[in-house]
Enzyme design. Structure first.
Site, PDB file in Angstrom:
ATOM      1  N   HIS A   1      -3.403  43.986  42.705  1.00 51.22           N
ATOM      2  CA  HIS A   1      -2.012  43.569  42.114  1.00 51.22           C
ATOM      3  C   HIS A   1      -1.023  43.852  42.944  1.00 51.22           C
ATOM      4  O   HIS A   1      -0.433  45.302  42.661  1.00 51.22           O
ATOM      5  CB  HIS A   1      -1.724  43.719  40.578  1.00 51.22           C
ATOM      6  CG  HIS A   1      -0.537  43.292  39.964  1.00 51.22           C
ATOM      7  ND1 HIS A   1      -0.775  42.747  38.811  1.00 51.22           N
ATOM      8  CD2 HIS A   1       0.671  43.302  40.248  1.00 51.22           C
ATOM      9  CE1 HIS A   1       0.474  42.387  38.398  1.00 51.22           C
ATOM     10  NE2 HIS A   1       1.255  42.624  39.238  1.00 51.22           N
TER      11      HIS A   1
ATOM     12  N   HIS B   1       3.088  42.747  44.707  1.00 50.72           N
ATOM     13  CA  HIS B   1       4.153  42.150  45.279  1.00 50.72           C
ATOM     14  C   HIS B   1       4.702  42.399  46.570  1.00 50.72           C
ATOM     15  O   HIS B   1       5.222  43.431  47.017  1.00 50.72           O
ATOM     16  CB  HIS B   1       5.451  42.182  44.463  1.00 50.72           C
ATOM     17  CG  HIS B   1       4.857  41.774  42.795  1.00 50.72           C
ATOM     18  ND1 HIS B   1       5.095  40.819  42.186  1.00 50.72           N
ATOM     19  CD2 HIS B   1       4.461  42.889  41.822  1.00 50.72           C
ATOM     20  CE1 HIS B   1       4.540  40.626  40.809  1.00 50.72           C
ATOM     21  NE2 HIS B   1       4.176  41.940  40.542  1.00 50.72           N
TER      22      HIS B   1
ATOM     23  N   LYS C   1      -2.386  33.065  38.455  1.00 46.00           N
ATOM     24  CA  LYS C   1      -1.542  33.871  37.493  1.00 46.00           C
ATOM     25  C   LYS C   1      -0.718  33.309  36.127  1.00 46.00           C
ATOM     26  O   LYS C   1      -0.117  32.434  36.481  1.00 46.00           O
ATOM     27  CB  LYS C   1      -0.630  34.595  38.433  1.00 46.00           C
ATOM     28  CG  LYS C   1       0.140  35.721  37.708  1.00 46.00           C
ATOM     29  CD  LYS C   1      -0.618  36.988  37.620  1.00 46.00           C
ATOM     30  CE  LYS C   1      -0.027  37.975  36.564  1.00 46.00           C
ATOM     31  NZ  LYS C   1       0.693  39.036  37.534  1.00 46.00           N
TER      32      LYS C   1
ATOM     33  N   HIS D   1      -0.135  38.452  33.136  1.00 44.16           N
ATOM     34  CA  HIS D   1       0.806  39.484  32.667  1.00 44.16           C
ATOM     35  C   HIS D   1       0.679  39.482  31.109  1.00 44.16           C
ATOM     36  O   HIS D   1       1.233  38.442  30.379  1.00 44.16           O
ATOM     37  CB  HIS D   1       2.283  38.984  33.163  1.00 44.16           C
ATOM     38  CG  HIS D   1       3.378  39.949  32.848  1.00 44.16           C
ATOM     39  ND1 HIS D   1       3.763  40.894  33.540  1.00 44.16           N
ATOM     40  CD2 HIS D   1       3.847  40.127  31.426  1.00 44.16           C
ATOM     41  CE1 HIS D   1       4.997  41.665  32.768  1.00 44.16           C
ATOM     42  NE2 HIS D   1       4.777  41.156  31.641  1.00 44.16           N
TER      43      HIS D   1
ATOM     44  N   HIS E   1      -1.921  45.162  35.089  1.00 47.47           N
ATOM     45  CA  HIS E   1      -1.226  46.095  34.593  1.00 47.47           C
ATOM     46  C   HIS E   1      -0.835  46.861  33.272  1.00 47.47           C
ATOM     47  O   HIS E   1      -0.134  46.735  32.542  1.00 47.47           O
ATOM     48  CB  HIS E   1       0.435  46.135  35.167  1.00 47.47           C
ATOM     49  CG  HIS E   1       0.975  44.958  34.860  1.00 47.47           C
ATOM     50  ND1 HIS E   1       0.976  44.214  33.672  1.00 47.47           N
ATOM     51  CD2 HIS E   1       1.708  44.174  35.644  1.00 47.47           C
ATOM     52  CE1 HIS E   1       1.638  43.165  33.653  1.00 47.47           C
ATOM     53  NE2 HIS E   1       2.147  42.939  34.748  1.00 47.47           N
TER      54      HIS E   1
ATOM     55  N   ASP F   1       0.709  47.054  41.377  1.00 50.16           N
ATOM     56  CA  ASP F   1       1.933  46.237  41.088  1.00 50.16           C
ATOM     57  C   ASP F   1       3.410  46.893  41.549  1.00 50.16           C
ATOM     58  O   ASP F   1       4.411  46.865  41.072  1.00 50.16           O
ATOM     59  CB  ASP F   1       2.315  46.473  39.373  1.00 50.16           C
ATOM     60  CG  ASP F   1       3.098  45.466  38.851  1.00 50.16           C
ATOM     61  OD1 ASP F   1       3.412  44.268  39.544  1.00 50.16           O
ATOM     62  OD2 ASP F   1       3.712  45.502  37.890  1.00 50.16           O
TER      63      ASP F   1
HETATM   64  N1  LIG Z   1       6.000  44.699  37.281  1.00 52.87           N
HETATM   65  C1  LIG Z   1       7.430  44.390  37.221  1.00 52.87           C
HETATM   66  O1  LIG Z   1       8.328  45.219  36.714  1.00 52.87           O
HETATM   67  N2  LIG Z   1       7.938  43.542  38.090  1.00 52.87           N
HETATM   68  C2  LIG Z   1       7.317  42.638  38.809  1.00 52.87           C
HETATM   69  C3  LIG Z   1       6.670  41.457  37.880  1.00 52.87           C
HETATM   70  C4  LIG Z   1       5.550  41.912  37.113  1.00 52.87           C
HETATM   71  O2  LIG Z   1       4.453  42.266  37.627  1.00 52.87           O
HETATM   72  O3  LIG Z   1       5.516  41.802  35.801  1.00 52.87           O
HETATM   73  C5  LIG Z   1       8.178  42.128  39.823  1.00 52.87           C
HETATM   74  O4  LIG Z   1       7.830  41.128  40.406  1.00 52.87           O
HETATM   75  O5  LIG Z   1       9.284  42.611  39.945  1.00 52.87           O
HETATM   76 ZN   LIG Z   2       3.262  42.559  39.281  1.00 54.44          ZN
HETATM   77 ZN   LIG Z   3       3.546  41.554  35.489  1.00 56.35          ZN
END
Ligand SMILES: NC(=O)N[C@@H](CC(=O)O)C(=O)O
Ligand SMILES: [Zn+2]
Ligand SMILES: [Zn+2]
Length: 362
Positions: free
Chosen positions: A29, A31, A115, A152, A190, A266
């Site tokens: 997971h 970003h 997702k 999520h 998460h 995450d």
């Molecule tokens: N986890 C977070 O707090 N932020 C994530 C989005 C997510 O995974 O929910 C993001 O893209 O910034």
């Molecule tokens: Zn995330």
């Molecule tokens: Zn998330």
């Protein structure tokens, strides 16, 4: 001890391990964003992980296979020379995702998941799903072709307390969707609560049908970290940090050896200025030192022997992937985390900035 991951209780153990070599892990997971941010953060992940499940919440979101393939190309182009790293792509589910798009995604061989962002639940979720009843055809197609649904897991009802949103999601959304689509593979992303850890551990599900990712920050900190002598925006993420009882339940789950639990950082980079703001963004940046953070937690409870399963085996097995070739080695070698990093024109503040961490990747 103030700046020293004080929440992890170090247990004395018989033979202290000072080095650990494990199969190269996967971050299931992650970003990566796009453009200059992608170029700045990708090397951190590629240094440690063989693969990562790349989240599709770009602006605009990655809702089609064509967009996912184009994004994948931008990621490949941003990789440092010689890096052996494979991005696993996910589609962003909307109220209007057609079943055909799911089939195209599957046939591409490059999209490994879909997702679910409940609309309004988190960063860049406005295009997300308003009600799963709009997604019946897409979910049927996912079930048919075997594409997992990543969730999520928070309800968005304004009357539900933010600390209860995950727990309530289990009964209101997760359990009903799993009952309606019994052959759908699901990952509860998460997880942050005892209820979620218990649900994933105890739910009736055949092997490979139900999983959960756990972040390093939810293993290291409870919600006090948000208010440590003042408001701490760099500890703000969604789902928000919870009470100590929940952190301990997550540590138990992650270190249990149960294959339903696997690593997903995450890591969610936001420019420093967007975090230190009157309406600061949700997300912790952990890609820099992800594996070292997890090692800190596992070592803290004398469970380093379980790290390889959690980081390198359970997730790959869930997604039907071979284990990565090669290994990574961690050594006990305390170092101080940088207070900030340069990411193109932006600055990033890594989780635990300025704290001492015990483990270092060789
Ligand atoms: N986890 C977070 O707090 N932020 C994530 C989005 C997510 O995974 O929910 C993001 O893209 O910034
Ligand atoms: Zn995330
Ligand atoms: Zn998330």
């Amino acid at each position: 001890m103030e700046n020293h991951f004080q929440h992890v209780h170090i247990k004395p153990h018989a033979a202290q391990m000072d080095s650990l070599t494990i199969t190269r892990p996967d971050d299931l997971h992650l970003h990566l964003r796009d453009g200059a941010m992608l170029a700045a953060v990708l090397p951190h992940t590629a240094r440690q992980f063989g693969r990562a499940m790349v989240m599709p919440n770009l602006k605009p979101p990655v809702t089609t296979t064509a967009q996912a393939l184009a994004y994948r190309q931008r990621i490949m182009a941003a990789l440092p020379e010689g890096a052996a790293f494979e991005p696993l792509m996910a589609l962003y589910l909307t109220d209007n995702t057609p079943a055909d798009e799911i089939r195209r995604a599957h046939e591409s061989g490059r999209v490994q998941a879909v997702k679910l962002y409940p609309a309004g639940a988190t960063t860049h979720s406005d295009a997300g799903v308003t009600d799963l009843k709009h997604c019946t055809k897409a979910l049927e197609a996912m079930q048919e072709v075997g594409l997992p649904l990543l969730v999520h897991g928070e309800v968005t009802d304004a009357s539900v307390d933010i600390f209860d949103r995950e727990k309530i999601f289990i009964d209101q959304v997760l359990e009903p969707v799993r009952r309606a689509f019994p052959a759908l593979k699901v990952v509860f992303e998460h997880i942050t609560t005892q209820e979620a850890a218990d649900y994933v551990r105890d739910a009736e599900a055949a092997p490979g049908m139900l999983g959960a990712t756990i972040t390093a920050h939810h293993l290291l900190y409870n919600r006090n970290a948000l208010f440590q002598k003042g408001l701490r925006p760099h500890y703000y993420c969604l789902p928000v940090l919870k009470r100590e009882q929940h952190r301990l339940a997550l540590i138990k789950a992650a270190t249990s050896g149960n294959p339903r639990f696997f690593l997903g950082t995450d890591s969610a980079p936001h420019p420093k200025g967007a975090k230190e703001h009157d309406c600061g963004c949700a997300g912790c940046y952990t890609a820099l030192h992800a594996l070292e953070l997890y090692a800190q937690v596992f070592d803290g409870v004398g469970a380093l022997a379980q790290l390889e399963g959690f980081a390198s085996v359970h997730g790959a097995t869930f997604y039907g992937l071979e284990r990565n070739p090669g290994t990574v080695t961690l050594r006990r070698e305390p170092w101080t985390l940088p207070s900030e990093l340069t990411a193109g024109e932006h600055t990033l503040v890594p989780l635990g900035a300025g704290e001492i961490i015990e483990w270092r990747l060789s």
